[in-house]
Write a protein that holds these residues in place. Structure first.
Motif, PDB file in Angstrom:
ATOM      1  N   ILE A 164       0.834  -1.197   0.000  1.00  0.00           N
ATOM      2  CA  ILE A 164       0.000   0.000   0.000  1.00  0.00           C
ATOM      3  C   ILE A 164       0.872   1.251   0.000  1.00  0.00           C
ATOM      4  N   ILE A 165       0.605   2.099  -0.971  1.00  0.00           N
ATOM      5  CA  ILE A 165       1.201   3.429  -1.013  1.00  0.00           C
ATOM      6  C   ILE A 165       0.050   4.424  -0.910  1.00  0.00           C
ATOM      7  N   ALA A 166       0.159   5.361  -0.010  1.00  0.00           N
ATOM      8  CA  ALA A 166      -0.874   6.378   0.171  1.00  0.00           C
ATOM      9  C   ALA A 166      -0.320   7.734  -0.218  1.00  0.00           C
ATOM     10  N   ALA A 167      -1.198   8.618  -0.629  1.00  0.00           N
ATOM     11  CA  ALA A 167      -0.775   9.965  -1.020  1.00  0.00           C
ATOM     12  C   ALA A 167      -1.793  10.969  -0.511  1.00  0.00           C
ATOM     13  N   THR A 168      -1.305  12.161  -0.180  1.00  0.00           N
ATOM     14  CA  THR A 168      -2.211  13.205   0.305  1.00  0.00           C
ATOM     15  C   THR A 168      -1.605  14.580   0.071  1.00  0.00           C
ATOM     16  N   ASN A 169      -2.469  15.558  -0.156  1.00  0.00           N
ATOM     17  CA  ASN A 169      -2.005  16.951  -0.253  1.00  0.00           C
ATOM     18  C   ASN A 169      -2.389  17.741   0.993  1.00  0.00           C
ATOM     19  N   CYS A 170      -2.925  17.050   1.989  1.00  0.00           N
ATOM     20  CA  CYS A 170      -3.293  17.724   3.236  1.00  0.00           C
ATOM     21  C   CYS A 170      -2.379  17.257   4.361  1.00  0.00           C
ATOM     22  N   ASP A 171      -2.421  17.951   5.469  1.00  0.00           N
ATOM     23  CA  ASP A 171      -1.605  17.606   6.631  1.00  0.00           C
ATOM     24  C   ASP A 171      -2.366  16.594   7.481  1.00  0.00           C
ATOM     25  N   LEU A 172      -1.952  15.336   7.414  1.00  0.00           N
ATOM     26  CA  LEU A 172      -2.657  14.296   8.162  1.00  0.00           C
ATOM     27  C   LEU A 172      -2.514  14.482   9.666  1.00  0.00           C
ATOM     28  N   HIS A 173      -1.460  15.184  10.118  1.00  0.00           N
ATOM     29  CA  HIS A 173      -1.341  15.465  11.549  1.00  0.00           C
ATOM     30  C   HIS A 173      -2.550  16.271  12.020  1.00  0.00           C
ATOM     31  N   ASP A 174      -2.962  17.253  11.211  1.00  0.00           N
ATOM     32  CA  ASP A 174      -4.139  18.044  11.556  1.00  0.00           C
ATOM     33  C   ASP A 174      -5.391  17.178  11.560  1.00  0.00           C
ATOM     34  N   SER A 175      -5.486  16.273  10.590  1.00  0.00           N
ATOM     35  CA  SER A 175      -6.657  15.392  10.511  1.00  0.00           C
ATOM     36  C   SER A 175      -6.700  14.442  11.697  1.00  0.00           C
ATOM     37  N   VAL A 176      -5.526  13.989  12.144  1.00  0.00           N
ATOM     38  CA  VAL A 176      -5.481  13.142  13.343  1.00  0.00           C
ATOM     39  C   VAL A 176      -5.926  13.940  14.557  1.00  0.00           C
ATOM     40  N   GLY A 177      -5.443  15.170  14.662  1.00  0.00           N
ATOM     41  CA  GLY A 177      -5.806  16.014  15.800  1.00  0.00           C
ATOM     42  C   GLY A 177      -7.282  16.335  15.861  1.00  0.00           C
ATOM     43  N   SER A 178      -7.926  16.453  14.694  1.00  0.00           N
ATOM     44  CA  SER A 178      -9.358  16.769  14.655  1.00  0.00           C
ATOM     45  C   SER A 178     -10.233  15.525  14.748  1.00  0.00           C
ATOM     46  N   GLY A 179      -9.607  14.349  14.779  1.00  0.00           N
ATOM     47  CA  GLY A 179     -10.375  13.118  14.879  1.00  0.00           C
ATOM     48  C   GLY A 179     -10.902  12.605  13.551  1.00  0.00           C
ATOM     49  N   GLU A 180     -10.483  13.220  12.437  1.00  0.00           N
ATOM     50  CA  GLU A 180     -10.965  12.802  11.123  1.00  0.00           C
ATOM     51  C   GLU A 180     -10.130  11.671  10.540  1.00  0.00           C
ATOM     52  N   PHE A 181      -8.957  11.428  11.142  1.00  0.00           N
ATOM     53  CA  PHE A 181      -8.098  10.351  10.650  1.00  0.00           C
ATOM     54  C   PHE A 181      -7.509   9.617  11.838  1.00  0.00           C
ATOM     55  N   ARG A 182      -7.513   8.308  11.756  1.00  0.00           N
ATOM     56  CA  ARG A 182      -7.054   7.487  12.874  1.00  0.00           C
ATOM     57  C   ARG A 182      -5.533   7.600  13.040  1.00  0.00           C
ATOM     58  N   GLU A 183      -5.110   7.818  14.275  1.00  0.00           N
ATOM     59  CA  GLU A 183      -3.682   7.964  14.545  1.00  0.00           C
ATOM     60  C   GLU A 183      -2.942   6.658  14.289  1.00  0.00           C
TER      61      GLU A 183
END
Length: 483
Positions: free
Chosen positions: A288-307
């Motif tokens: 699995i290779i994942a890609a993103t143009n957003c800051d996943l740290h922010d998404s983790v902090g907001s609860g939108e992405f699992r740490e």
């Protein structure tokens, strides 16, 4: 590194050998040097060094083809490749042929020292993981690495670091997170990793979950069994099943629903998944290779992405810099795009003044925007050299990292600086003084005009001593200004 080791440097440039020898001797090591692969192999077999630093371009046999011979002659050593070419193909060939790491000329001594320390640690420990004489020889690829009619191009230090990371991670099964703004080429990086991996003969599937039906996303990824939901009239394999043995790129991973994140985490942790409506798990042999143009740290902090998923995805993280931070790559990118268009220009389509202007544009859309702009200009130019006015106006973009868009002064300064460097013919000195001589007279003239020629007031506004102002005016031949 407190342990003294023997290091062999193989390079036909005496200055490189001298600099590396001084650096390593300063670390307490012993150093021997050779100017050819043949001489280096003889010394390696005789002295059994702990590390070999091997240049690619050598008088007879090149470093890449000689690399397996060095590993056979010194089975327990680490080899660091040094190259002036710095392309992805050279990096991958070096790593696949058994190099521990590589450096791109010109390199900073602190970077070389860090690389050598790491390579020596590997050679001095029993659990070092490196390819040795038993490695299968892989001939270096030839030509540019073409993927979907696109190519990874970069001469900048930032892109050389990206190439290095791709080369080092490609042949492992580590999950990779590729980050970067829109248009920087994240999918190209993912495809390059797959192309140079041992899974390269298997399926590569790029998919952006955000483009899938939210109600059916789990079915699309993992498949379903007949009767699992309304409309499921037959068993259906998902993308993970179709990519068995290969690689999946999950683009815009930050948009993945939380429920699906849990199931993806199971794939990463246990190598298992279930089709929708199925109880018995299936084995997933998929990288699995994942890609993103957003800051996943922010998404983790907001609860939108699992740490926990974030940490599982970032076995290795590769960041693609925006084009405005790698302006050295604009010229080779432009030439690549123009060559692909095959328009047959009269003479060189890119002059220095045009390139200077392109380098100071913000390029909010990054390489994608540059490619479209070059295509637009080529159509307008109709075979002649491109002009600034042939390009579409710079597109407005969102604020990246709090930085303000370039001001007119900033753009003019960058353009003047780049043109001065381009026109220096290799004899550039005192750039700061030249810039002051070009810009300061206008500054002084405007301030004196505002103060009606009152030098005392002008010096106060400028924040300099009146005597300094008088001296500057004399230098620029402006001392006739009234006091």
């Amino acid at each position: 590194m407190s342990t003294s080791s023997l290091v062999l440097v193989v390079d036909d440039e005496p200055s490189i050998c001298w600099a590396l020898e001084k650096m390593l001797v300063g670390e307490g090591h012993r150093v021997i040097t050779a100017s050819s692969a043949e001489e280096g192999l003889r010394l390696a077999a005789e002295h059994q060094p702990a590390m070999v630093i091997l240049d690619v371009r050598l008088p007879k046999e090149d470093g890449i083809s000689a690399l397996p011979k060095f590993l056979a002659a010194t089975p327990h050593c680490s080899v660091v490749i040094i190259t002036a070419f710095g392309d992805l193909e050279t990096a991958v060939a070096a790593v696949k042929n058994g190099a521990t790491d590589y450096l791109t000329k010109p390199f900073k001594l602190e970077d070389a020292l860090r690389t050598c320390r790491s390579a020596l640690r590997k050679s001095l420990t029993q659990n070092a993981v490196s390819l040795t004489a038993s490695s299968t020889h892989v001939s270096p690829p030839t030509g540019p690495m073409v993927i979907d009619q696109s190519v990874l191009i970069g001469v900048s230090p930032a892109m050389q670091q990206v190439f290095r990371q791709i080369a080092l991670v490609a042949d492992s099964d580590l999950s990779v997170l590729v980050t970067g703004e829109t248009g920087t080429g994240k999918e190209l990086v993912a495809a390059a990793i797959h192309r140079h991996s041992r899974r390269s003969e298997q399926t590569y599937i790029p998919i952006a979950p955000v483009t899938l039906n939210p109600e059916l996303i789990e079915s699309e990824l993992f498949g379903h069994v007949k009767g699992a939901f309304t409309g499921a009239n037959e068993d259906r394999a998902g993308l993970f099943e179709r990519a068995e043995g290969g690689t999946i790129l999950l683009d815009e991973i930050g948009e993945l629903p939380l429920g699906t994140q849990v199931k993806l985490l199971r794939v990463l942790e246990q190598g298992q998944y279930c089709r929708v409506g199925e109880v018995v798990p299936r084995t997933a042999d998929v990288r699995i290779i994942a890609a993103t143009n957003c800051d996943l740290h922010d998404s983790v902090g907001s609860g939108e992405f699992r740490e926990d998923l974030f940490h599982r995805l970032t076995g290795v993280q590769i960041h693609l810099p925006p084009l405005r931070d790698r302006t050295e790559d604009i010229e080779p990118l432009c030439r690549h795009f123009l060559a692909a268009m095959n328009y047959g220009f009269d003479g060189d389509p890119l002059d220095k003044s045009l390139l200077a202007e392109l380098r100071v544009r913000p390029w909010h859309g990054n390489i994608r925007e540059l490619k479209n702009a070059v295509g637009h200009a080529a159509v307008v130019a109709r075979g002649r050299s491109l002009l600034v006015e042939d390009f579409p106006s710079p597109k407005p973009g969102r604020d990246h990292g709090g930085a303000s868009p370039p001001t007119h002064l900033d753009r003019a300064t960058r353009s003047w600086t780049q043109q001065t460097i381009d026109n220096c013919d290799g004899d550039l000195t005192d750039l700061h003084a030249k810039f002051l001589a070009a810009a300061e007279p206008s500054l002084l003239a405007v301030v004196l005009q505002v103060t009606g020629g009152n030098r005392a007031k002008a010096a106060e506004i400028l924040g300099i001593h009146r005597g300094t102002l008088r001296d500057r005016l004399r230098v620029y031949g402006m001392d006739e200004t009234n006091a």
